[in-house]
Design a protein around this motif. Structure first.
Motif, PDB file in Angstrom:
ATOM      1  N   LEU A 166       0.836  -1.202   0.000  1.00 49.90           N
ATOM      2  CA  LEU A 166       0.000   0.000   0.000  1.00 49.90           C
ATOM      3  C   LEU A 166       0.872   1.254   0.000  1.00 49.90           C
ATOM      4  CD1 LEU A 166      -2.730  -0.955   2.630  1.00 49.90           C
ATOM      5  CD2 LEU A 166      -2.876  -1.106   0.153  1.00 49.90           C
ATOM      6  N   GLY A 167       2.189   1.063   0.069  1.00 49.31           N
ATOM      7  CA  GLY A 167       3.104   2.200   0.128  1.00 49.31           C
ATOM      8  C   GLY A 167       2.975   2.970   1.418  1.00 49.31           C
ATOM      9  N   LYS A 168       2.685   2.277   2.509  1.00 50.40           N
ATOM     10  CA  LYS A 168       2.500   2.958   3.801  1.00 50.40           C
ATOM     11  C   LYS A 168       3.507   2.460   4.823  1.00 50.40           C
ATOM     12  CE  LYS A 168      -0.720   5.778   3.113  1.00 50.40           C
ATOM     13  NZ  LYS A 168      -0.389   7.174   3.038  1.00 50.40           N
ATOM     14  N   LYS A 169       4.072   3.388   5.581  1.00 50.59           N
ATOM     15  CA  LYS A 169       4.896   3.047   6.752  1.00 50.59           C
ATOM     16  C   LYS A 169       4.835   4.235   7.684  1.00 50.59           C
ATOM     17  CE  LYS A 169       8.636   0.642   6.509  1.00 50.59           C
ATOM     18  NZ  LYS A 169       9.998   0.237   6.078  1.00 50.59           N
ATOM     19  N   GLN A 179      -1.522  10.250  11.709  1.00 52.88           N
ATOM     20  CA  GLN A 179      -2.670  10.041  10.841  1.00 52.88           C
ATOM     21  C   GLN A 179      -2.231   9.855   9.392  1.00 52.88           C
ATOM     22  OE1 GLN A 179      -6.828  12.386  10.530  1.00 52.88           O
ATOM     23  NE2 GLN A 179      -5.066  13.557   9.876  1.00 52.88           N
ATOM     24  N   THR A 180      -2.872   8.912   8.713  1.00 53.91           N
ATOM     25  CA  THR A 180      -2.651   8.751   7.282  1.00 53.91           C
ATOM     26  C   THR A 180      -3.910   8.157   6.678  1.00 53.91           C
ATOM     27  OG1 THR A 180      -1.150   7.878   5.600  1.00 53.91           O
ATOM     28  CG2 THR A 180      -1.665   6.434   7.426  1.00 53.91           C
ATOM     29  N   SER A 181      -3.967   8.062   5.368  1.00 49.53           N
ATOM     30  CA  SER A 181      -5.144   7.430   4.780  1.00 49.53           C
ATOM     31  C   SER A 181      -4.733   6.441   3.706  1.00 49.53           C
ATOM     32  CB  SER A 181      -6.094   8.478   4.202  1.00 49.53           C
ATOM     33  OG  SER A 181      -5.657   8.880   2.934  1.00 49.53           O
ATOM     34  N   ILE A 182      -5.559   5.414   3.521  1.00 46.90           N
ATOM     35  CA  ILE A 182      -5.272   4.403   2.500  1.00 46.90           C
ATOM     36  C   ILE A 182      -6.490   4.208   1.608  1.00 46.90           C
ATOM     37  CG2 ILE A 182      -3.489   3.109   3.734  1.00 46.90           C
ATOM     38  CD1 ILE A 182      -5.653   1.137   4.624  1.00 46.90           C
ATOM     39  N   LEU A 183      -6.223   3.776   0.391  1.00 43.36           N
ATOM     40  CA  LEU A 183      -7.280   3.393  -0.545  1.00 43.36           C
ATOM     41  C   LEU A 183      -6.819   2.090  -1.185  1.00 43.36           C
ATOM     42  CD1 LEU A 183      -9.890   4.199  -2.237  1.00 43.36           C
ATOM     43  CD2 LEU A 183      -8.284   5.033  -3.922  1.00 43.36           C
ATOM     44  N   ILE A 184      -7.539   1.016  -0.928  1.00 44.09           N
ATOM     45  CA  ILE A 184      -7.121  -0.294  -1.439  1.00 44.09           C
ATOM     46  C   ILE A 184      -7.926  -0.619  -2.688  1.00 44.09           C
ATOM     47  CG2 ILE A 184      -6.837  -2.727  -0.873  1.00 44.09           C
ATOM     48  CD1 ILE A 184      -6.742  -1.873   2.072  1.00 44.09           C
TER      49      ILE A 184
END
Ligand SMILES: [Cu+2]
Length: 224
Positions: A166-169, A179-184
């Motif tokens: 997801l390109g998140k860390k 805080q961050t947001s994701i879209l799968i």
């Protein structure tokens, strides 16, 4: 999971990761071209007879070898900064998941739905279908194609919630909410691990995200 995924990027499951892989490939092309050019120039220097007085020291050539690297850096820096701020954007999330790091497990809270809260430990009961050191007992289940806000914190030491595809860390810091947001964009299981050395069992607090269509997500929510 394939062998390729262990030596390069996993397949992207979110627009952010697609952009990150695109930027990586773009930067690698520039790097390879620079390397080839420099190797060519160095080779040529060896065989140079030094008969042209303008080759090593002249106003024009100094301008060229100052401006060219600056342009190359700008070509890398601008897409990079653009992507950095794009990744940081919170795009009107529909649901919020609070993620809390513990020594050595994760807790997930869905405060939008009558206080759903559960722990996620590494699964030690292996069978032929499990991924050793990556499976957990309770997956973080989230809806597909939905903006999801992640609120990340910790209860003891600094952890880091990381999901490569997801390109998140993002660091889980005690006393602080990140805080961050994701879209799968694809359904299925995603695997990640704590990415901050957080103690003896740091390697044994994996993360599993399960993305599913909204209908099934709501069915799962109503089962609590
Ligand atoms: Cu940790």
């Amino acid at each position: 999971m394939t062998t390729w995924m262990t030596i390069s990027f996993q397949d992207a499951n979110s627009p952010t990761m697609e952009q990150l892989i695109g930027f990586h490939d773009y930067t690698m092309i520039i790097l390879i071209l620079i390397t080839i050019l420099i190797m060519y120039l160095m080779t040529m220097m060896i065989f140079n007879k030094f008969i042209n007085k303008n080759l090593l020291n002249k106003q024009n050539i100094e301008i060229i070898w100052t401006i060219t690297p600056a342009v190359m850096l700008i070509l890398i820096a601008f897409p990079s900064i653009h992507l950095l701020y794009l990744t940081d954007e919170i795009n009107k999330p529909l649901i919020t998941v609070k993620i809390i790091g513990h020594q050595w497990y994760w807790t997930y809270e869905y405060s939008d739905f009558k206080n759903i809260e559960f722990d996620s430990y590494m699964n030690k009961n292996l069978n032929n279908n499990s991924f050793r050191l990556l499976d957990v007992d309770n997956n973080m289940i989230v809806p597909l194609n939905t903006q999801i806000r992640l609120i990340i914190t910790s209860n003891d030491v600094i952890h880091s919630w990381a999901m490569p595809n997801l390109g998140k860390k993002l660091d889980a810091i005690p006393g602080r909410l990140n805080q961050t947001s994701i879209l799968i964009t694809r359904p299925g299981l995603m695997f990640g691990q704590c990415s901050e050395i957080c103690g003896a069992n740091h390697s044994f607090m994996p993360i599993v995200v399960e993305s599913t269509p909204m209908v099934f997500f709501l069915k799962w929510v109503s089962s609590f």
